[in-house]
Design an enzyme around this catalytic site. Structure first.
Site, short mmCIF file in Angstrom:
data_model
loop_
_atom_site.label_atom_id
_atom_site.label_comp_id
_atom_site.label_asym_id
_atom_site.label_seq_id
_atom_site.Cartn_x
_atom_site.Cartn_y
_atom_site.Cartn_z
N ASN A 162 68.32 -37.67 64.05
CA ASN A 162 69.14 -36.46 63.93
C ASN A 162 70.22 -36.51 64.83
O ASN A 162 69.87 -36.09 66.04
CB ASN A 162 68.15 -35.22 64.02
CG ASN A 162 69.10 -34.03 63.97
OD1 ASN A 162 69.91 -33.88 63.73
ND2 ASN A 162 68.40 -32.91 64.57
N TRP A 163 71.38 -36.74 64.53
CA TRP A 163 72.22 -36.87 65.57
C TRP A 163 72.95 -35.51 66.10
O TRP A 163 73.56 -35.32 67.14
CB TRP A 163 73.75 -37.67 64.89
CG TRP A 163 73.30 -39.24 65.16
CD1 TRP A 163 72.22 -39.90 65.36
CD2 TRP A 163 74.66 -39.99 64.72
NE1 TRP A 163 72.65 -41.25 65.31
CE2 TRP A 163 73.97 -41.39 65.25
CE3 TRP A 163 75.95 -40.00 64.59
CZ2 TRP A 163 74.71 -42.58 65.08
CZ3 TRP A 163 76.71 -41.10 64.28
CH2 TRP A 163 76.15 -42.51 64.56
N LYS A 164 72.41 -34.55 65.41
CA LYS A 164 72.83 -33.20 65.88
C LYS A 164 74.40 -33.16 65.71
O LYS A 164 75.04 -33.82 64.89
CB LYS A 164 72.49 -32.75 67.09
CG LYS A 164 70.61 -32.88 67.10
CD LYS A 164 70.30 -32.13 68.46
CE LYS A 164 68.73 -32.62 68.84
NZ LYS A 164 67.97 -31.61 69.47
N HIS A 184 65.85 -26.43 61.13
CA HIS A 184 65.61 -27.09 62.56
C HIS A 184 65.73 -25.80 63.39
O HIS A 184 66.53 -24.83 63.03
CB HIS A 184 66.94 -27.90 62.70
CG HIS A 184 66.84 -28.70 63.80
ND1 HIS A 184 66.85 -28.26 65.18
CD2 HIS A 184 66.14 -30.05 64.20
CE1 HIS A 184 66.84 -29.16 66.20
NE2 HIS A 184 66.32 -30.32 65.44
N GLU A 223 67.23 -25.20 66.07
CA GLU A 223 68.51 -25.03 66.58
C GLU A 223 69.33 -24.23 65.63
O GLU A 223 70.04 -23.36 65.78
CB GLU A 223 69.33 -26.39 66.89
CG GLU A 223 68.70 -26.93 68.21
CD GLU A 223 68.93 -28.50 68.44
OE1 GLU A 223 69.79 -28.99 67.47
OE2 GLU A 223 68.11 -29.02 69.28
N GLU A 253 57.91 -29.73 65.24
CA GLU A 253 58.79 -30.00 66.37
C GLU A 253 58.63 -28.82 67.45
O GLU A 253 59.21 -27.83 67.20
CB GLU A 253 60.10 -30.12 66.05
CG GLU A 253 60.56 -30.98 65.15
CD GLU A 253 62.16 -31.58 65.29
OE1 GLU A 253 62.20 -32.75 65.49
OE2 GLU A 253 62.99 -30.65 65.14
N GLY A 282 64.74 -31.83 73.39
CA GLY A 282 65.74 -32.26 74.18
C GLY A 282 65.66 -31.85 75.64
O GLY A 282 66.39 -31.88 76.56
N SER A 325 61.57 -35.06 71.85
CA SER A 325 61.65 -35.94 73.07
C SER A 325 60.82 -37.24 72.90
O SER A 325 60.48 -38.01 73.84
CB SER A 325 61.31 -35.31 74.37
OG SER A 325 62.09 -34.23 74.68
N GLY A 373 67.54 -37.36 70.54
CA GLY A 373 68.48 -37.93 71.46
C GLY A 373 68.61 -39.40 71.63
O GLY A 373 69.40 -40.20 71.50
C1 PEP Z 1 65.51 -33.06 67.28
O1 PEP Z 1 66.60 -33.02 67.11
O2 PEP Z 1 64.76 -32.78 66.06
C2 PEP Z 1 64.72 -33.52 68.22
C3 PEP Z 1 63.63 -33.68 68.16
O3 PEP Z 1 65.50 -33.92 69.38
P1 PEP Z 1 64.87 -34.68 70.63
O4 PEP Z 1 64.33 -36.04 70.25
O5 PEP Z 1 66.23 -34.90 71.47
O6 PEP Z 1 63.81 -34.02 71.46
#
Ligand code: PEP
Length: 245
Positions: free
Chosen positions: A12-14, A90, A92, A162, A168, A206, A228
């Site tokens: 997931n590049w966000k 998600h 976010e 998640e 993040g 993460s 990330g």
């Molecule tokens: C995500 O964007 O779904 C995610 C888990 O991010 P990260 O791996 O950066 O924590």
């Protein structure tokens, strides 16, 4: 992987990346029989990203099929670009856009109606984890989808657990903490419908090249949703190779 469900590693590049970075991923990420590699890029890059060998994923879609919804993206448009997976709910988007459990459930239904696969995100914030009610919290998020879509959503949906406190932040859930929730989710899905046995449940928060192996070794963890670390081709490749083992 200690089960028969085909693992998924979904990046997931966000709202990150560039066309130059995408070019590297198109050139270097291959497909594999052993797992599904999914790349969820920002929507302006989806068209160009369709040239890769990975499976194409989007980060969101509208709950509506079409119409007067400026700035939103219809799932039919994603489908035209070759998208197969759509991240829905998600944390976010739940935070930045006040997406409710009900809206998320409607989006899941819209994605399923189009014949695509939702990656349905769930997970608790830090205060709920500390209060100890995280299982109830996650179950409520998933039950909202069952109420709108019916139990058959389990046939074609991937779930991503998640915990928000791990996204993040560099603070990963331990393999045991993650497995505890995955097992809880799995037992509830199976109590709704036997198909829940085959529903893939990804862990996200993460995940990196160093911790993926232990997380993916857990019985109910079927791969990862990677933020990330999916922007670094070397790390993402290590995570993909880990999931093949
Ligand atoms: C995500 O964007 O779904 C995610 C888990 O991010 P990260 O791996 O950066 O924590």
């Amino acid at each position: 992987m200690a089960n028969t469900r085909k693992p998924i590693v979904a990046g997931n590049w966000k709202m990150n990346g560039s066309l130059a970075l995408l070019k590297t991923f198109i050139e270097e990420i291959g497909s594999s029989e052993q797992l599904e590699t999914v790349l969820c890029v920002p929507s302006p890059y989806l068209s160009a990203a369709g040239r890769g060998e990975y499976i194409l994923g989007a980060q969101d879609c509208s709950s509506f099929e079409s119409g007067a919804h400026t700035g939103d993206t219809a799932v039919s448009m994603l489908k035209e670009l070759g998208v197969e997976y759509v991240i829905v709910g998600h944390s976010e988007r739940r935070q930045d856009h006040n997406e409710s459990n009900e809206l998320v459930a409607n989006k899941v239904q819209t994605v399923l109606n189009a014949g695509l696969t939702p990656i349905l995100c769930c997970g608790e914030p830090l205060e709920i984890r500390e209060k100890g009610t995280f299982k109830e919290y996650v179950l409520e998020q998933l039950a909202a989808v069952k109420n709108v879509c019916g139990v058959s959503f389990l046939d074609n949906t991937v779930i991503a657990y998640e915990p928000i406190w791990a996204i993040g932040t560099g603070k990963t859930a331990s393999p045991e903490q993650a497995q505890e929730v995955h097992e809880f989710i799995r037992s509830n899905l199976v109590s709704w419908n036997e198909a829940g046995q085959n529903t893939r449940i990804l862990y996200g928060g993460s995940v990196n090249a160093g911790n993926a192996e232990q997380l993916f070794a857990q019985k109910d963890i079927d791969g990862g949703l990677i933020g990330g670390a999916s922007l670094k081709i070397e790390d993402f490749t290590v995570i993909i190779n880990t999931a093949k083992q």
